[in-house]
Scaffold this motif. Structure first.
Motif, PDB file in Angstrom:
ATOM      1  N   ARG A 148       6.537  14.678  -6.287  1.00  0.00           N
ATOM      2  CA  ARG A 148       6.095  14.328  -5.345  1.00  0.00           C
ATOM      3  C   ARG A 148       5.854  12.605  -5.253  1.00  0.00           C
ATOM      4  NH1 ARG A 148       0.043  14.810  -4.328  1.00  0.00           N
ATOM      5  NH2 ARG A 148       0.177  16.913  -4.308  1.00  0.00           N
ATOM      6  N   GLU A 149       5.394  12.348  -6.941  1.00  0.00           N
ATOM      7  CA  GLU A 149       6.273  11.270  -6.906  1.00  0.00           C
ATOM      8  C   GLU A 149       8.056  10.301  -7.505  1.00  0.00           C
ATOM      9  OE1 GLU A 149       6.879   7.521  -9.930  1.00  0.00           O
ATOM     10  OE2 GLU A 149       7.477  10.015 -10.764  1.00  0.00           O
ATOM     11  N   VAL A 150       8.542  11.241  -7.534  1.00  0.00           N
ATOM     12  CA  VAL A 150       9.803  10.803  -7.556  1.00  0.00           C
ATOM     13  C   VAL A 150      10.970  11.353  -5.827  1.00  0.00           C
ATOM     14  CG1 VAL A 150      11.191  13.512  -7.956  1.00  0.00           C
ATOM     15  CG2 VAL A 150      12.006  10.879  -8.951  1.00  0.00           C
ATOM     16  N   SER A 151       9.901  12.013  -5.180  1.00  0.00           N
ATOM     17  CA  SER A 151      10.314  12.346  -3.755  1.00  0.00           C
ATOM     18  C   SER A 151      10.656  11.444  -2.844  1.00  0.00           C
ATOM     19  CB  SER A 151       9.333  13.295  -2.807  1.00  0.00           C
ATOM     20  OG  SER A 151       8.376  12.314  -2.902  1.00  0.00           O
ATOM     21  N   ILE A 152       9.986  10.162  -3.280  1.00  0.00           N
ATOM     22  CA  ILE A 152       9.662   8.605  -2.592  1.00  0.00           C
ATOM     23  C   ILE A 152      11.432   7.937  -3.124  1.00  0.00           C
ATOM     24  CG2 ILE A 152       9.301   6.188  -2.514  1.00  0.00           C
ATOM     25  CD1 ILE A 152       7.362   8.059  -0.878  1.00  0.00           C
ATOM     26  N   TYR A 153      11.014   8.096  -4.001  1.00  0.00           N
ATOM     27  CA  TYR A 153      12.852   6.884  -4.691  1.00  0.00           C
ATOM     28  C   TYR A 153      14.102   8.054  -4.553  1.00  0.00           C
ATOM     29  CZ  TYR A 153       9.670   4.668  -7.463  1.00  0.00           C
ATOM     30  OH  TYR A 153       8.151   4.163  -7.902  1.00  0.00           O
ATOM     31  N   THR A 154      14.096   9.602  -4.044  1.00  0.00           N
ATOM     32  CA  THR A 154      14.657  10.372  -3.755  1.00  0.00           C
ATOM     33  C   THR A 154      15.153  10.266  -2.293  1.00  0.00           C
ATOM     34  OG1 THR A 154      14.557  12.542  -5.468  1.00  0.00           O
ATOM     35  CG2 THR A 154      16.094  13.020  -3.356  1.00  0.00           C
ATOM     36  N   GLY A 155      14.248  10.025  -1.774  1.00  0.00           N
ATOM     37  CA  GLY A 155      14.509   9.603  -0.202  1.00  0.00           C
ATOM     38  C   GLY A 155      15.449   8.253   0.254  1.00  0.00           C
ATOM     39  N   ILE A 156      14.451   7.413  -0.987  1.00  0.00           N
ATOM     40  CA  ILE A 156      15.756   6.005  -0.489  1.00  0.00           C
ATOM     41  C   ILE A 156      16.929   6.024  -1.219  1.00  0.00           C
ATOM     42  CG2 ILE A 156      14.661   4.551  -2.443  1.00  0.00           C
ATOM     43  CD1 ILE A 156      13.899   2.814   0.218  1.00  0.00           C
ATOM     44  N   THR A 157      16.927   6.575  -1.453  1.00  0.00           N
ATOM     45  CA  THR A 157      18.186   6.467  -2.569  1.00  0.00           C
ATOM     46  C   THR A 157      19.734   6.930  -1.996  1.00  0.00           C
ATOM     47  OG1 THR A 157      17.514   6.403  -4.460  1.00  0.00           O
ATOM     48  CG2 THR A 157      20.227   6.989  -4.581  1.00  0.00           C
ATOM     49  N   LEU A 158      18.883   8.427  -1.045  1.00  0.00           N
ATOM     50  CA  LEU A 158      20.026   8.819   0.158  1.00  0.00           C
ATOM     51  C   LEU A 158      19.639   7.547   1.443  1.00  0.00           C
ATOM     52  CD1 LEU A 158      18.618  12.551   0.614  1.00  0.00           C
ATOM     53  CD2 LEU A 158      20.895  11.401  -0.953  1.00  0.00           C
ATOM     54  N   ALA A 159      18.881   7.354   1.461  1.00  0.00           N
ATOM     55  CA  ALA A 159      19.303   5.739   2.626  1.00  0.00           C
ATOM     56  C   ALA A 159      20.195   4.884   2.216  1.00  0.00           C
ATOM     57  CB  ALA A 159      17.773   5.697   2.649  1.00  0.00           C
ATOM     58  N   GLU A 160      20.062   4.399   1.198  1.00  0.00           N
ATOM     59  CA  GLU A 160      21.690   3.324   0.840  1.00  0.00           C
ATOM     60  C   GLU A 160      22.199   3.613   0.736  1.00  0.00           C
ATOM     61  OE1 GLU A 160      17.573   1.194  -2.366  1.00  0.00           O
ATOM     62  OE2 GLU A 160      19.211   2.596  -3.264  1.00  0.00           O
ATOM     63  N   TYR A 161      22.829   4.907   0.619  1.00  0.00           N
ATOM     64  CA  TYR A 161      24.273   5.695   0.337  1.00  0.00           C
ATOM     65  C   TYR A 161      24.599   5.554   1.566  1.00  0.00           C
ATOM     66  CZ  TYR A 161      28.048   8.933  -0.305  1.00  0.00           C
ATOM     67  OH  TYR A 161      28.927   9.568  -0.272  1.00  0.00           O
ATOM     68  N   TYR A 162      23.202   5.800   2.921  1.00  0.00           N
ATOM     69  CA  TYR A 162      24.553   5.358   4.517  1.00  0.00           C
ATOM     70  C   TYR A 162      24.561   3.894   4.383  1.00  0.00           C
ATOM     71  CZ  TYR A 162      24.857  10.527   4.894  1.00  0.00           C
ATOM     72  OH  TYR A 162      24.976  11.681   4.007  1.00  0.00           O
ATOM     73  N   ARG A 163      23.483   3.438   4.109  1.00  0.00           N
ATOM     74  CA  ARG A 163      23.833   1.758   4.778  1.00  0.00           C
ATOM     75  C   ARG A 163      24.721   1.214   3.949  1.00  0.00           C
ATOM     76  NH1 ARG A 163      20.371  -1.937   0.790  1.00  0.00           N
ATOM     77  NH2 ARG A 163      22.764  -0.726  -0.538  1.00  0.00           N
ATOM     78  N   ASP A 164      24.928   1.968   3.020  1.00  0.00           N
ATOM     79  CA  ASP A 164      26.462   1.576   1.806  1.00  0.00           C
ATOM     80  C   ASP A 164      27.453   1.340   2.632  1.00  0.00           C
ATOM     81  OD1 ASP A 164      24.895   0.617   0.462  1.00  0.00           O
ATOM     82  OD2 ASP A 164      25.122   2.078  -1.741  1.00  0.00           O
ATOM     83  N   MET A 165      27.506   2.370   4.147  1.00  0.00           N
ATOM     84  CA  MET A 165      28.551   3.142   4.714  1.00  0.00           C
ATOM     85  C   MET A 165      28.276   1.831   6.181  1.00  0.00           C
ATOM     86  SD  MET A 165      28.458   7.199   4.621  1.00  0.00           S
ATOM     87  CE  MET A 165      28.030   7.367   3.643  1.00  0.00           C
ATOM     88  N   GLY A 166      27.431   1.363   6.134  1.00  0.00           N
ATOM     89  CA  GLY A 166      27.266   0.038   7.876  1.00  0.00           C
ATOM     90  C   GLY A 166      26.529   1.074   7.921  1.00  0.00           C
ATOM     91  N   TYR A 167      25.770   1.910   8.243  1.00  0.00           N
ATOM     92  CA  TYR A 167      24.790   2.179   9.038  1.00  0.00           C
ATOM     93  C   TYR A 167      23.249   1.705   9.170  1.00  0.00           C
ATOM     94  CZ  TYR A 167      28.168   5.690   9.784  1.00  0.00           C
ATOM     95  OH  TYR A 167      29.118   7.100  10.033  1.00  0.00           O
ATOM     96  N   ASP A 168      22.583   1.602   9.917  1.00  0.00           N
ATOM     97  CA  ASP A 168      21.721   1.342  10.499  1.00  0.00           C
ATOM     98  C   ASP A 168      20.354   2.755  10.043  1.00  0.00           C
ATOM     99  OD1 ASP A 168      21.532  -1.718  11.058  1.00  0.00           O
ATOM    100  OD2 ASP A 168      21.674  -0.580  13.174  1.00  0.00           O
ATOM    101  N   VAL A 169      20.211   2.577   9.202  1.00  0.00           N
ATOM    102  CA  VAL A 169      19.204   4.112   8.799  1.00  0.00           C
ATOM    103  C   VAL A 169      17.200   3.585   8.377  1.00  0.00           C
ATOM    104  CG1 VAL A 169      18.576   5.157   6.143  1.00  0.00           C
ATOM    105  CG2 VAL A 169      20.590   4.040   6.567  1.00  0.00           C
ATOM    106  N   ALA A 170      16.653   4.367   8.750  1.00  0.00           N
ATOM    107  CA  ALA A 170      15.543   4.551   9.047  1.00  0.00           C
ATOM    108  C   ALA A 170      14.912   5.416   8.128  1.00  0.00           C
ATOM    109  CB  ALA A 170      14.469   4.536  10.676  1.00  0.00           C
ATOM    110  N   ILE A 171      13.511   5.129   6.885  1.00  0.00           N
ATOM    111  CA  ILE A 171      13.246   5.998   6.385  1.00  0.00           C
ATOM    112  C   ILE A 171      11.808   6.482   6.988  1.00  0.00           C
ATOM    113  CG2 ILE A 171      13.843   4.312   4.597  1.00  0.00           C
ATOM    114  CD1 ILE A 171      13.521   6.349   2.568  1.00  0.00           C
ATOM    115  N   MET A 172      11.173   7.371   7.066  1.00  0.00           N
ATOM    116  CA  MET A 172       9.779   7.346   6.742  1.00  0.00           C
ATOM    117  C   MET A 172       8.786   8.305   5.383  1.00  0.00           C
ATOM    118  SD  MET A 172      11.474   8.174   9.924  1.00  0.00           S
ATOM    119  CE  MET A 172      12.131   6.611  11.128  1.00  0.00           C
TER     120      MET A 172
END
Ligand SMILES: Nc1ncnc2c1ncn2[C@@H]1O[C@H](COP(=O)(O)OP(=O)(O)OP(=O)(O)O)[C@@H](O)[C@H]1O
Ligand SMILES: Nc1ncnc2c1ncn2[C@@H]1O[C@H](COP(=O)(O)OP(=O)(O)O)[C@@H](O)[C@H]1O
Ligand SMILES: [Mg+2]
Ligand SMILES: [Mg+2]
Lengths: 467, 596
Positions: free
Chosen positions: B314-338
């Motif tokens: 549970r502790e790490v899930s937050i980082y897993t999620g935000i890393t995936l978000a950054e990956y798509y951000r890097d492609m130039g997308y607007d990403v929202a993470i909840m």
């Protein structure tokens, strides 16, 4: 692998429910332990912390009578397990799943780890089947669905047991004729509470379909930590292997949490709120999440834990953390109880989170979602108008506000109040809701649609003969 | 591909467990292990991570249940940090906290999750239609586009040279179908020859690099009026939703996940209910994204570490999620993470910290709670990516304060790192006024930054908004007086304010997520509703000034039409909104003339 049954003589320390054993080796975390007292009595325990040479063991049978030298400890190299089988229905067990009714242990059952394993969210089926409990304040306002975990938040002296028994007696689906099997777990409650449930199950003729796990007030307190797990392990077997619909009633979660606190304190852990351990949330979740439905499986587990809120305080860690995990809560209200309202279901703080997908067209009735929402809105107005009236006096209220006061009375007396053996159909409950709303001016009812107003408000539906 | 993120130890090294205390395991012979290195624990090879090193002893947090684990069992080093695998195939998937695909786990272990499962996060057998975007001889630096893949109907996956790679292209695959792990590009760089497939790994605790942080200017519209109009969040912003149980954190987050104007959604169920994830899994594929016309699931990644799953994960899930978000951000997308709920994440920190016998700060939380919260929320932002595009990660975190009391540590510390605070109110929730976002306790610091965007739709926007907000604020004071003397003692114009405030609450603020029309309210309709309400407030006041009474106002035909406009007028029917505006205006004008 190691041969099971490493046995050691002597423990280095006994502290509350814990014993410390030294000079051991090859013991696993969480494994089952048998402790033999100097007088030869056997008790079960579980490893809480283990290093290469020492283990901390919590003893379910209590530590009284243990001595440093004379105690023998046997590590069993397996987790705590209970038998599971359909034949356990109709029987009574202790918290660890051993027969308590004088009959022999059921034969041929599987042994299952009481901790269970987390259900994969991907494998769940979202619960949607409306359960008619026959209690208007639940069916109409806080609908229970099959596979939901819906606790009763009560207080000492409030009729939570009668309500739970009424639900167990009346619960049914609208279109299907399958009844619930009941798994009942009691932790730290008095003998007469357990007896009340037995009597009620006998009276309604379902006792042969009930398995009871009793760890009563005079049983060792640590056993309570296993009791609900034993019950849920059986429930999982019945629901997911045997395809049965199981209603699990667990009482009283407050006693369970106190046992947990006792262990945590004995271990010298850093407490979080009110001395309860910081992992109370996760621990409770490991029980409450053992409910629901699985894809491709017929059965279901509907959980109804009962807890008494210390000093009626809903923000106390036990109800608070429970509310964060369960899918709503039925809150009982002392004020209503004192005014003679049965069942004293508090109008506003009660909630069913799964209601949204279990009601409405094709499930209960098209107007159900909006009527419920309108009743909540109106009743919340009643509460604030009552507060106002207590300052300025009821005569000073505006004409509309006076109607709200009248609505409030009617709502409490005819919608909420009902008999302990009165089983109302959902149509009847909806009709009672509309009847109360008819006291209010039409223009006030903005949560219901114009079509619903035309259909149900303007022409009172003919009295149905289902009361 | 070789991985620049390797830590020092040789994968072969093996330690020995000396103590097991819940999810915390201590081991010896770990001199070669690196901090935050992934290890496999015990004979079952449970996944763990090194969180402390001391004299050859390592402390490991284990992401799976440790029942039965014994001192003396081996512990295997892997030589790499906890990482996620990035590449096409992430969208539409549901993972646990350490990126194990729950669908595959179900296939191998059944409905209940077994231990020791290590399925690959991305389907290795699946092929993707690769289209090259570079040519032999091109000089590629990190962030440069080398290929594209249509990942889902609505999302193009842009293959960018990962950070740490680069060089001259010596070979690039022709357009065609390839497996994710197949080499599609070879580079000759300063650090030697390198190979790129469509996938790479990235350590979850390390933010992905960007070229520059940018100022925010555009709102992330959500379709929820109380948010968009009153407490808007900007693209790249960070918001918190605190609230007691049952006040609507999850519903609000799910609503945002459905309707927020982002191209990619990462939804993390962190220590919450299993059924809520099932609900999303069931519902999203059936919902249509109003912008792309495609299924909402095509833009969504789910991370589920429910409350009954192991606490370390549970502790790490937050980082897993935000890393995936950054990956798509890097492609130039607007990403929202909840993230629902950051409190459960903080409690996981607390539990692990307690087992490590660390000195606790407030309420048992470790002293590093604020810095961990900061490092999470700081990963939100509007950026110029390495490839030069604009991309954003907006973060919305739910907070579950014990007893609903906002003065507790997680809410308090979170407030320091977010700029948008959507406070859920128990009273509103009890009255089933949803979303129960309090208009008095909430705030948004992005308002001034994004006002220009709204003003490009209606130059009066800020004034309209403020007019309604003022009425709501005024109501509080008036209610206080009314509670003492009764509302009838107030002059008519003040009672009108109470009346209008009630109308704003019912007609505008309240928005039922289950209403077929009103579950989502586009900006244009929000503006029309604002105009109608403000017009109503102004004109009604003139009626009262002219000598009209409240019953005159209440008796208006338009009143019920206003209360019901949100759920009766279709979202794109501006003509109907205009007509209602004219009707309200006309009826009040007539009324005024009657008295004048
Ligand atoms: N950072 C990482 N986190 C998790 N798994 C990884 C990571 N790096 C590599 N792997 C996994 O390890 C395996 C080998 O990885 P990879 O092919 O990137 O290594 P490599 O250095 O290229 O190896 P080789 O030298 O054999 O080519 C793959 O199955 C990959 O999924
Ligand atoms: N916007 C909304 N529209 C309609 N109902 C809502 C809304 N928000 C919350 N609810 C109701 O409140 C219940 C609890 O909301 P939830 O988001 O699960 O609360 P939390 O996550 O804060 O515990 C939901 O099951 C739903 O019935
Ligand atoms: Mg299995
Ligand atoms: Mg929630």
């Amino acid at each position: 692998m190691r041969v099971s049954g490493l046995e050691y003589r002597g423990v280095s320390q006994v502290d509350g429910p814990l014993v410390f054993v030294q000079g051991i080796s090859g013991v696993g975390y969480d494994e089952l332990v048998e402790i033999v007292t100097p007088s030869g009595e056997e008790r079960l325990g579980q490893v809480l912390d283990v290093s290469e040479t020492a283990a901390v063991v919590q003893v379910f049978g209590g530590t009284d009578g243990l001595s440093n030298a004379g105690t023998r400890v046997r590590f069993l190299a397996e987790p705590m397990r209970v038998p599971v089988s359909k034949r356990m229905l109709g029987r009574v067990f202790d918290g660890l799943g051993r027969p308590k009714d004088g009959l022999p242990q059921v034969i041929g059952g599987d042994l299952r780890d009481v901790q269970g394993k987390p259900i994969n969210p991907y494998a769940r089926e979202y619960p949607r089947d409306f359960i008619q409990t026959g209690i208007t304040s639940i069916d109409l306002m806080n609908t229970l669905v099959r596979g939901q975990k819906l606790p009763i938040f009560s207080g000492n002296g409030l009729p939570h047991n009668r309500i739970a028994a009424q639900i167990a007696r009346q619960a049914k689906l609208l279109r299907e004729d399958v009844s619930f099997s009941i798994v009942f777990a009691a932790m730290g409650v008095k003998y007469d509470v357990a007896q009340f449930f037995v009597d009620s199950f006998v009276q309604s003729g379902v006792i042969s379909n009930v398995a009871m796990f009793l760890s009563l007030a005079d049983d060792p307190s640590v056993e309570r930590l296993i009791t609900p797990r034993s019950a849920l392990t059986l429930a999982e077997h019945l629901a997911f292997d045997e395809g049965m619909h199981v209603l699990v009633i667990i009482t009283d979660m407050t006693n369970y949490c106190e046992s947990l606190r006792e262990i945590a304190t004995a271990r010298g852990e850093i407490p979080s709120r009110k001395g309860y351990p910081g992992y109370l949330y996760s621990d409770l979740a490991s029980l409450y999440e053992r409910a629901g439905r699985l894809q491709g499986v017929e059965g279901s587990i509907t959980q109804m834990p009962i807890l008494t809120m210390p000093s009626d305080d809903i923000s106390h860690p036990i109800p608070d953390l429970t509310g964060y995990i369960t899918e709503g809560q039925i809150v009982l209200d002392r004020d209503l109880h004192q005014r003679g309202v049965y069942p004293p279901v508090a109008g506003l703080p009660s909630l069913s989170r799964l209601m949204k997908d279990g009601i409405g067209k094709g499930r209960t009735r098209d107007d159900h979602p909006h009527v419920a929402s309108q009743l909540f809105a109106a009743y919340s107005r009643v509460k604030s108008i009552r507060a106002l009236a207590s300052v300025i006096g009821e005569e000073e209220l505006s004409p509309t506000d006076k109607l709200y006061i009248e609505f409030g009375k009617k709502f409490e007396q005819t919608v909420v109040t009902q008999g302990e053996f009165e089983n109302r159909s959902i149509e009847r409950s909806l009709e009672l809701g509309w009847e109360a709303l008819r006291i209010l001016p039409r223009a006030e009812l903005y949560r219901v649609s114009e079509e619903e107003l035309a259909k149900y408000f303007d022409q009172p539906a003919p009295k149905e003969a289902q009361a | 591909m070789s991985d620049p993120q390797r830590t020092s130890s040789t994968p072969a090294s093996v330690g020995e467990i000396v103590r097991v205390n819940g999810p915390i395991v201590h081991a010896r012979n770990m001199a070669e292990a690196g901090m935050l290195e992934v290890v496999e624990v015990g004979e079952l090879r449970l996944i763990g991570e090194v969180i402390r090193l001391h004299d050859g002893m390592a402390t490991v947090q284990v992401y799976e249940n440790t029942s039965g684990l014994r001192p003396g069992e081996p512990i295997y080093c892997t030589g790499r940090p906890l990482s996620v695998k990035l590449g096409p195939g992430l969208l539409g998937n549901i993972y646990d906290g350490i990126q194990r695909p729950l669908e595959r786990i179900r296939a191998t272990s059944g409905a209940m999750i077994d231990r020791g499962e290590k399925p690959e996060p991305l389907d290795e057998a699946k092929t993707w239609p690769f289209v090259p975007a570079c040519a032999v001889g091109d000089d590629l630096v990190p962030g440069k586009l080398f290929g594209r893949v249509q990942e889902t109907g609505s999302v193009e996956h842009r293959l960018l040279v990962p950070p740490g790679f680069g060089g001259k292209v010596t070979e690039i695959a022709a357009a065609g179908d390839y497996r994710g792990d197949e080499i599609v590009c070879r580079l000759d760089g300063p650090d030697g020859k390198q190979e790129l497939s469509m996938c790479h790994h990235w350590p979850v605790r390390k933010p992905r690099p960007v070229s520059q942080r940018l100022a925010m200017g555009e709102p992330l519209t959500t379709g929820l009026r109380v948010i968009d109009t009153f407490f808007p969040i900007a693209k790249g912003g960070a918001a918190a939703i605190p609230g007691g149980f049952g006040t609507g954190k999850t519903m609000t987050q799910q609503s945002l996940a459905k309707w927020a104007e982002a191209q990619i959604i990462v939804y993390i169920g962190c220590g919450e209910r299993g059924n809520e994830m099932t609900d999303v899994l069931k519902e999203f594929p059936e919902l249509v994204d109003p912008r792309s016309g495609r299924s909402l699931m095509e833009r969504t990644i789910l991370i589920a570490n429910t409350s009954n799953m192991p606490v370390a994960a549970r502790e790490v899930s937050i980082y897993t999620g935000i890393t995936l978000a950054e990956y798509y951000r890097d492609m130039g997308y607007d990403v929202a993470i909840m993230a629902d709920s950051t409190s459960r994440w903080a409690e996981a920190l607390r539990e692990l910290s307690g087992r490590l016998e660390e000195m606790p700060a407030d309420e048992g939380f470790p002293a590093y709670l604020p810095s961990r919260l900061a490092s999470f929320y700081e990963r939100a932002g509007m950026v110029r990516t390495l490839s030069g595009e604009r991309g954003s990660v907006s973060v919305i975190g739910a907070v579950s304060p014990p007893g609903g009391d906002f003065s507790e540590p997680v809410t308090q510390h979170t407030r320091r790192f977010i700029r948008c605070f959507w406070a859920l109110d128990r009273q509103l929730a009890n009255a089933r006024h949803y979303p129960a976002i309090s208009w008095l306790d909430s705030y948004s610091e992005y308002l001034s930054e994004i006002a220009a965007w709204w003003e490009s739709h209606d130059a009066q926007w800020h004034d309209l908004r403020d007019t309604l907000m003022n009425i709501l604020q005024e109501e509080v004071g008036l209610q206080r007086i009314a509670k003492l003397v009764g509302p009838d003692a107030l002059p008519d114009y003040q009672r009108l304010t109470l009346e209008v405030a009630e109308l704003i609450k019912n007609a505008f603020l309240q928005q039922n997520s289950f209403d077929e029309i009103d579950m989502y309210c586009p900006p244009t309709k929000q503006i029309w509703m604002l105009r109608i309400l403000v017009r109503f407030a102004e004109r009604a006041r003139r009626v009262i000034q002219a000598g009209g009474t409240l019953p005159d106002i209440r008796g208006m035909k338009a009143m019920t039409r206003i209360v019901r406009m949100k759920s009766t007028i279709p979202n794109d029917d501006t003509a109907a909104m205009q007509a209602l505006y004219d009707e309200v205006d006309g009826e009040l004008e007539q009324l005024e003339r009657r008295f004048a």
